[in-house]
Design an enzyme around this catalytic site. Sequence first.
Site, PDB file in Angstrom:
ATOM      1  CG  ASP A  19      -2.003   1.054   1.180  1.00  0.00           C
ATOM      2  OD1 ASP A  19      -2.387   1.443   0.075  1.00  0.00           O
ATOM      3  OD2 ASP A  19      -2.451   1.493   2.254  1.00  0.00           O
ATOM      4  CB  CYS A  74     -21.382  -3.263   1.556  1.00  0.00           C
ATOM      5  SG  CYS A  74     -21.553  -3.493  -0.229  1.00  0.00           S
ATOM      6  CB  CYS A  85     -22.635   3.762   3.305  1.00  0.00           C
ATOM      7  SG  CYS A  85     -21.478   5.148   3.252  1.00  0.00           S
ATOM      8  CB  CYS A 110     -16.059   4.035   8.593  1.00  0.00           C
ATOM      9  SG  CYS A 110     -17.782   3.473   8.625  1.00  0.00           S
TER      10      CYS A 110
END
Length: 370
Positions: free
Chosen positions: A133, A193, A197, A240
Site C-alpha cells: 500500500d 454494504c 453506509c 469506518c
Amino acid sequence: MAPSIETQLRQRAGDLGFCELRITGSTLPAETGHRLREAVGDGFHAGMEWLETTLDRRSSPDAMWEGARSCIMLAMSYTPEVDVMARLQDRSTGVISTYALGRDYHDVIKGRLKTLAGWLAAQTAQDVKVFVDTAPLMEKPLAHRAGLGWQGKHTNLVSREHGSWFFLGAILSAAELTYDEAEVDHCGSCTSCLDVCPTRAFPAPYRLDAGRCISYLTIEHKGHIEPEFREAMGNRIYGCDDCLAVCPWNKFAGAAREAKLAAREDLVSPPLADLAALDDQGFRTLFSGSPVKRIGRDRFVRNVMIAVGNSGDVNLIPCAEKLLDDASAEVRAMAIWALSRLLSQGRFAQLAAARRNGEPDQDVRREWDV
C-alpha cells in the site's frame, strides 16, 4: 520430484503468517485503468491528488516497472475478535477502525514480504520488488485477477474463505511464474454494504465517492469536515468498518493468526474524555507503532471533538471547553461544534457572544453562527 516453486512459495508464505497466496501477470486490462480515470474525472478521489498524478503508472504494474513479469498477491488476516458494530453504541467512547487496533500492518507485512521475496530472487535469479500500500499499484484489481477474491460492491476485496478482514501485500518479480485463475463476483443481489453506509458514499454499486467516505474524512482529509457529515460520523474517530462488517461472507472468515495485529485493549473502546485531553506528546506515546499516528494529533482530536458533539453526554462539555483555545483551528472549530450540540441554546449563545470576535480564524468564527 521436488515441489514447484509456486508450491514452495505458498508453503513459505504460510510459515510467515500469510493466509493466502495467489499469482497473476504483471499487466492489468485497459478497462481497469479506464475505470480509475473515470473515478478521478468524477472527483471521487476527493483530496487524494496523488491518485491523479500517478494515473499512468498506476494503470498497470508493468507501467511502473517494465521488467515485471509476475505479480504475487498475498493476504494476511486481521479478523476482529470484538463486535465491530456494537462499539458504535457507546457514544462516550471512540471507535477506531479494526485494522488500526494493533500494530501498523505496513511494518508487520513488509518485513515478511522481503523475506519471501528474497528467497524467490535467490531461487530464480530474477529481480523482485515488494509493496504494501505504498506505491502506485492497484492491489485490489490485481488480487482479483490472481484469485484472492473479488472487489465487492463496496469496492473492497472479498474472499469466500477470509471474508473482508485481510490486508494485501504484493511482490513483483521478473520471473515467469504459473498464474492462478481469477475469482468471479459472488455479491449477487446483496446490497448490505451499500445500504449501511452512514454518509451514502456509494453513488452506485462498485463506485465509491471518497469525499463522502468516513474513512477518508477521518484519515486522509485535512482541514475542516463539512457539517453534513459530522452527525453521520457518530463516534467513529479513525476510519469506518460498517461496509466491511455487514458483508455476509465474513461468516467464513477464520481467526487472525498474527499476534502483532491483535487489537490493543486500550484502543478497543477508549473514553472520549481521555482522547480529548491528548497533547502532541501524549498522542505520539499512545499511538506509538500504530497506523493512527500518521494523521497527527490535531486531525485526530478534530475527529474526537466531532464524536464528543455526537455523544449527547453533557459530562464531556469541559473537554470541549478546554479546547476552545487550542493551537489548531480545526480542533477549535470542532470544539465549538461539540458545544453547540451539548450546551443549552442560551448558554451557547452567551459563549458565542463572549468569544466569537476574539477568534482569529474566519472558518472557526463561522462555527459560532449556528
